[in-house]
Design a protein around this motif. Structure first.
Motif, PDB file in Angstrom:
ATOM      1  N   HIS A  12       0.889  -1.174   0.000  1.00 43.90           N
ATOM      2  CA  HIS A  12       0.000   0.000   0.000  1.00 43.90           C
ATOM      3  C   HIS A  12       0.916   1.210   0.000  1.00 43.90           C
ATOM      4  CE1 HIS A  12      -2.973   2.699   2.445  1.00 43.90           C
ATOM      5  NE2 HIS A  12      -3.018   2.960   1.142  1.00 43.90           N
ATOM      6  N   ARG A  13       0.767   2.082  -1.016  1.00 47.25           N
ATOM      7  CA  ARG A  13       1.663   3.239  -1.069  1.00 47.25           C
ATOM      8  C   ARG A  13       0.925   4.466  -1.600  1.00 47.25           C
ATOM      9  NH1 ARG A  13       4.720   0.207  -5.830  1.00 47.25           N
ATOM     10  NH2 ARG A  13       3.979   1.369  -7.641  1.00 47.25           N
ATOM     11  N   GLY A  14       1.534   5.622  -1.414  1.00 45.35           N
ATOM     12  CA  GLY A  14       0.909   6.856  -1.888  1.00 45.35           C
ATOM     13  C   GLY A  14       1.927   7.969  -1.949  1.00 45.35           C
ATOM     14  N   GLY A  15       1.529   9.063  -2.565  1.00 46.22           N
ATOM     15  CA  GLY A  15       2.421  10.216  -2.693  1.00 46.22           C
ATOM     16  C   GLY A  15       1.608  11.481  -2.808  1.00 46.22           C
ATOM     17  N   ILE A  16       2.288  12.591  -3.155  1.00 46.86           N
ATOM     18  CA  ILE A  16       1.572  13.870  -3.247  1.00 46.86           C
ATOM     19  C   ILE A  16       1.775  14.521  -4.624  1.00 46.86           C
ATOM     20  CG2 ILE A  16       1.433  14.294  -0.778  1.00 46.86           C
ATOM     21  CD1 ILE A  16       3.808  16.239  -1.028  1.00 46.86           C
ATOM     22  N   PRO A  17       1.124  13.979  -5.646  1.00 43.82           N
ATOM     23  CA  PRO A  17       1.155  14.657  -6.938  1.00 43.82           C
ATOM     24  C   PRO A  17       0.476  16.024  -6.832  1.00 43.82           C
ATOM     25  CG  PRO A  17      -0.452  12.873  -6.951  1.00 43.82           C
ATOM     26  CD  PRO A  17       0.266  12.787  -5.638  1.00 43.82           C
ATOM     27  N   THR A  18       0.834  16.927  -7.733  1.00 42.28           N
ATOM     28  CA  THR A  18       0.226  18.265  -7.721  1.00 42.28           C
ATOM     29  C   THR A  18      -0.849  18.361  -8.798  1.00 42.28           C
ATOM     30  OG1 THR A  18       2.089  18.924  -9.101  1.00 42.28           O
ATOM     31  CG2 THR A  18       2.158  19.597  -6.797  1.00 42.28           C
ATOM     32  N   MET A  19      -1.973  18.987  -8.427  1.00 41.62           N
ATOM     33  CA  MET A  19      -3.064  19.214  -9.385  1.00 41.62           C
ATOM     34  C   MET A  19      -3.075  20.675  -9.812  1.00 41.62           C
ATOM     35  SD  MET A  19      -4.375  16.202  -9.589  1.00 41.62           S
ATOM     36  CE  MET A  19      -5.676  16.632 -10.759  1.00 41.62           C
ATOM     37  N   THR A  20      -3.560  20.935 -11.019  1.00 45.04           N
ATOM     38  CA  THR A  20      -3.766  22.309 -11.502  1.00 45.04           C
ATOM     39  C   THR A  20      -5.277  22.505 -11.717  1.00 45.04           C
ATOM     40  OG1 THR A  20      -3.619  21.685 -13.821  1.00 45.04           O
ATOM     41  CG2 THR A  20      -1.551  22.292 -12.724  1.00 45.04           C
ATOM     42  N   PRO A  21      -5.708  23.774 -11.883  1.00 46.26           N
ATOM     43  CA  PRO A  21      -7.149  24.022 -12.030  1.00 46.26           C
ATOM     44  C   PRO A  21      -7.761  23.446 -13.306  1.00 46.26           C
ATOM     45  CG  PRO A  21      -6.012  26.024 -11.363  1.00 46.26           C
ATOM     46  CD  PRO A  21      -4.948  25.026 -11.688  1.00 46.26           C
ATOM     47  N   ASP A  22      -6.930  23.158 -14.333  1.00 48.52           N
ATOM     48  CA  ASP A  22      -7.524  22.580 -15.548  1.00 48.52           C
ATOM     49  C   ASP A  22      -7.064  21.142 -15.807  1.00 48.52           C
ATOM     50  OD1 ASP A  22      -4.955  22.950 -16.434  1.00 48.52           O
ATOM     51  OD2 ASP A  22      -5.445  24.340 -18.058  1.00 48.52           O
ATOM     52  N   GLY A  23      -6.378  20.565 -14.835  1.00 49.31           N
ATOM     53  CA  GLY A  23      -6.005  19.161 -14.974  1.00 49.31           C
ATOM     54  C   GLY A  23      -4.873  18.907 -15.952  1.00 49.31           C
ATOM     55  N   ARG A  24      -4.176  19.955 -16.343  1.00 52.13           N
ATOM     56  CA  ARG A  24      -3.038  19.815 -17.265  1.00 52.13           C
ATOM     57  C   ARG A  24      -1.772  20.277 -16.564  1.00 52.13           C
ATOM     58  NH1 ARG A  24      -5.228  16.499 -20.661  1.00 52.13           N
ATOM     59  NH2 ARG A  24      -7.138  17.282 -21.568  1.00 52.13           N
ATOM     60  N   PRO A  25      -0.618  19.731 -16.925  1.00 50.93           N
ATOM     61  CA  PRO A  25       0.604  20.150 -16.245  1.00 50.93           C
ATOM     62  C   PRO A  25       1.016  21.576 -16.598  1.00 50.93           C
ATOM     63  CG  PRO A  25       1.100  18.622 -18.026  1.00 50.93           C
ATOM     64  CD  PRO A  25      -0.388  18.687 -17.923  1.00 50.93           C
ATOM     65  N   ILE A  26       1.951  22.106 -15.832  1.00 54.99           N
ATOM     66  CA  ILE A  26       2.538  23.415 -16.127  1.00 54.99           C
ATOM     67  C   ILE A  26       3.984  23.167 -16.535  1.00 54.99           C
ATOM     68  CG2 ILE A  26       3.131  25.688 -15.208  1.00 54.99           C
ATOM     69  CD1 ILE A  26       0.835  25.391 -13.216  1.00 54.99           C
ATOM     70  N   LEU A  27       4.271  23.503 -17.781  1.00 55.33           N
ATOM     71  CA  LEU A  27       5.615  23.280 -18.334  1.00 55.33           C
ATOM     72  C   LEU A  27       6.007  24.524 -19.103  1.00 55.33           C
ATOM     73  CD1 LEU A  27       5.297  19.728 -19.999  1.00 55.33           C
ATOM     74  CD2 LEU A  27       6.580  20.292 -17.929  1.00 55.33           C
ATOM     75  N   GLY A  28       7.119  25.136 -18.727  1.00 55.95           N
ATOM     76  CA  GLY A  28       7.587  26.272 -19.534  1.00 55.95           C
ATOM     77  C   GLY A  28       8.173  27.385 -18.698  1.00 55.95           C
ATOM     78  N   ARG A  29       8.320  28.548 -19.356  1.00 51.13           N
ATOM     79  CA  ARG A  29       8.889  29.738 -18.707  1.00 51.13           C
ATOM     80  C   ARG A  29       7.938  30.284 -17.669  1.00 51.13           C
ATOM     81  NH1 ARG A  29       9.261  31.296 -24.009  1.00 51.13           N
ATOM     82  NH2 ARG A  29      11.379  31.141 -24.823  1.00 51.13           N
ATOM     83  N   VAL A  30       8.509  30.971 -16.686  1.00 43.69           N
ATOM     84  CA  VAL A  30       7.678  31.677 -15.712  1.00 43.69           C
ATOM     85  C   VAL A  30       7.806  33.170 -15.985  1.00 43.69           C
ATOM     86  CG1 VAL A  30       7.257  32.121 -13.272  1.00 43.69           C
ATOM     87  CG2 VAL A  30       8.027  29.855 -14.014  1.00 43.69           C
ATOM     88  N   PRO A  31       6.737  33.797 -16.451  1.00 45.22           N
ATOM     89  CA  PRO A  31       6.833  35.225 -16.741  1.00 45.22           C
ATOM     90  C   PRO A  31       7.100  36.002 -15.446  1.00 45.22           C
ATOM     91  CG  PRO A  31       4.692  34.329 -17.406  1.00 45.22           C
ATOM     92  CD  PRO A  31       5.401  33.257 -16.660  1.00 45.22           C
ATOM     93  N   GLY A  32       7.849  37.070 -15.560  1.00 42.42           N
ATOM     94  CA  GLY A  32       8.130  37.891 -14.371  1.00 42.42           C
ATOM     95  C   GLY A  32       9.500  37.624 -13.789  1.00 42.42           C
ATOM     96  N   LEU A  33      10.106  36.518 -14.171  1.00 44.88           N
ATOM     97  CA  LEU A  33      11.465  36.238 -13.696  1.00 44.88           C
ATOM     98  C   LEU A  33      12.222  35.503 -14.811  1.00 44.88           C
ATOM     99  CD1 LEU A  33      13.248  36.752 -11.307  1.00 44.88           C
ATOM    100  CD2 LEU A  33      12.355  34.708 -10.208  1.00 44.88           C
TER     101      LEU A  33
END
Ligand SMILES: Cc1cc2nc3c(=O)[nH]c(=O)nc-3n(C[C@H](O)[C@H](O)[C@H](O)COP(=O)(O)OP(=O)(O)OC[C@H]3O[C@@H](n4cnc5c(N)ncnc54)[C@H](O)[C@@H]3O)c2cc1C
Length: 402
Positions: free
Chosen positions: A312-333
């Motif tokens: 029995h195992r588990g972890g803490i994946p991260t969710m986004t508001p639209d269910g899609r990952p966030i990949l790319g540049r971060v504007p502002g920095l």
């Protein structure tokens, strides 16, 4: 390392793949992790792939990633035990059927074999599955499963062989930046300098970004699975079975069946409140959540109800508001990139996500274009933490219906 090109924070599947793909292209990379390499959520995943994604950029990345797993041993020198078992997905409602058709159609548009099968054919392919009153069952023969614990470490060790510096047990405390440009990171063991930093800190990614004043709209939630003791007749190449409306998955594992699913009210993890030094091994698990899901689908998987739980195992994946990952540049920095918001699908996406992000960092563009997955898509919303949490939990709950 002097003159590093990039620092990658987090040696899970996302970070380790990005580090490997950067190193493969000759970049000087430092891969930093607060704990042992690849030791947190990534090795606890189910290891399922799923190509039939309704969003074309995701379907392309998932297709590429799946092929990369087949070549993994040749490229990385370590097998991930990829089994091309195929996958079945069954829908029981009109809405579910439409959803299923849309995913299969996107897959076919990309040249991926994906078809409907009868209940009898599904039973023949996966004898432990009783389809019951399924309205439609999709079959993607090129999907498969792999050994999750070997992915991140495989990428990290190959990155090191190509010259990347690995820094386990090194916690990043802050991002260094001057005049809107990234300069490096401060760690518990000193500063590291580079003009590019990738935040791939998994369940801690929003914390890392927040230290530089950047809001990352991701929410970590607990996700769990179990593996039964061996069951007669269950075989490695029988397809993964997913039930859409109940949002559960079942596959072969260690001679028995692996079962996981997406409950309605997952436990949300308050990352800032986690004790310093917290590891996923400390995460409290709750088998009751999975038992309740098993009860819902007991008629479809009769062997599950009788089996004993071996793992029995588990972890803490991260969710986004639209269910899609966030990949790319971060504007502002300038120079800050992110690979997060895995939405419980990051392990199987990681070879392609890391490849595309490395190309974006080194060339300023990638194929496919990652713009649809940029954090910018959330720039006008989710200011309120409660609103963000509700949206992310909504994406997790019965995930296969979204
Ligand atoms: C039970 C379960 C089943 C799953 N099934 C699947 C599946 O079938 N298919 C699939 O694709 N995905 C699946 N997932 C999701 C998958 O595990 C994740 O998408 C993937 O592991 C995300 O990788 P990551 O690199 O973002 O996170 P992680 O593996 O958690 O890595 C993040 C790393 O960042 C490090 N870190 C954090 N903060 C800092 C800091 N300040 N300084 C230095 N290092 C830091 C952490 O120590 C950690 O090692 C499943 C997850 C679970 C829990």
């Amino acid at each position: 390392m002097d003159n590093a090109t990039a620092i990658v924070i987090g040696s899970g599947a996302f970070g380790a793949s990005t580090a490997y793909h950067l190193a493969r292209r000759g970049a000087r990379v430092v891969l930093v992790d607060q704990h042992a390499l690849g030791s947190q959520t990534s090795p606890r995943a189910a290891g399922l792939t799923s190509k039939a994604d309704r969003m074309p950029v995701m379907a392309r990345l998932r297709h590429e990633a799946c092929d990369a797993f087949e070549r993994f041993e040749a490229e990385m020198g370590q097998s991930v035990e990829f089994h091309r078992s195929g996958s079945l997905k069954a829908a029981y409602t009109e809405a579910g059927e439409a959803h299923l058709h849309a995913g299969l159609a996107t897959a076919r548009d990309l040249g991926i074999a994906a078809r409907l099968v009868s209940a009898g054919e599904a039973r023949r392919l996966a004898p432990h599955f009783e389809p019951g009153s399924a309205r439609a069952i999709g079959h993607v023969p090129s999907d498969g499963w792999l050994e999750p614990a070997k992915v991140a470490t495989g990428f990290a060790l190959r990155a090191a062989a190509l010259g990347a510096r690995l820094a386990p047990f090194t916690r990043v405390e802050r991002l260094l930046h001057v005049d809107g440009k990234v300069r490096g990171v401060t760690t518990a063991r000193g500063e590291i300098h580079a003009p590019v930093v990738v935040d791939a800190a998994g369940g801690w990614a929003a914390l890392v970004a927040a230290a530089a004043g950047i809001k990352l709209p991701v929410v970590p939630v607990r996700h769990q699975l179990f593996i039964t003791d061996p069951i007669a007749g269950v075989e490695p190449l029988q397809p993964i079975v997913r039930l859409l409306e109940s949002s559960v998955y079942v596959r072969y594992a260690q001679g028995g069946l692996m079962f996981g699913g997406y409950e309605d009210r997952p436990r949300v993890i308050d990352a800032p409140a986690l004790p310093r030094g917290f590891q996923i091994a400390d995460l409290p698990l709750d088998l009751g959540v999975l038992r309740a899901l098993v009860d819902e689908v007991a008629d479809h998987f009769p062997a599950l109800g009788r089996a004993t739980v071996a793992v029995h195992r588990g972890g803490i994946p991260t969710m986004t508001p639209d269910g899609r990952p966030i990949l790319g540049r971060v504007p502002g920095l300038d120079g800050l990139y992110v690979a997060s918001g895995c939405c419980v699908g990051g392990l199987s996406l990681s070879p392609a996500a890391g490849r595309a992000l490395a190309d974006l960092i080194l060339d300023g563009a990638s194929d496919p274009d990652l713009t649809p997955l940029s954090v910018e898509r959330f720039k006008d919303g989710y200011e309120e933490p409660s609103e963000l949490e509700a949206a992310c939990v909504g994406q997790y709950a019965r995930k296969y219906t979204h």
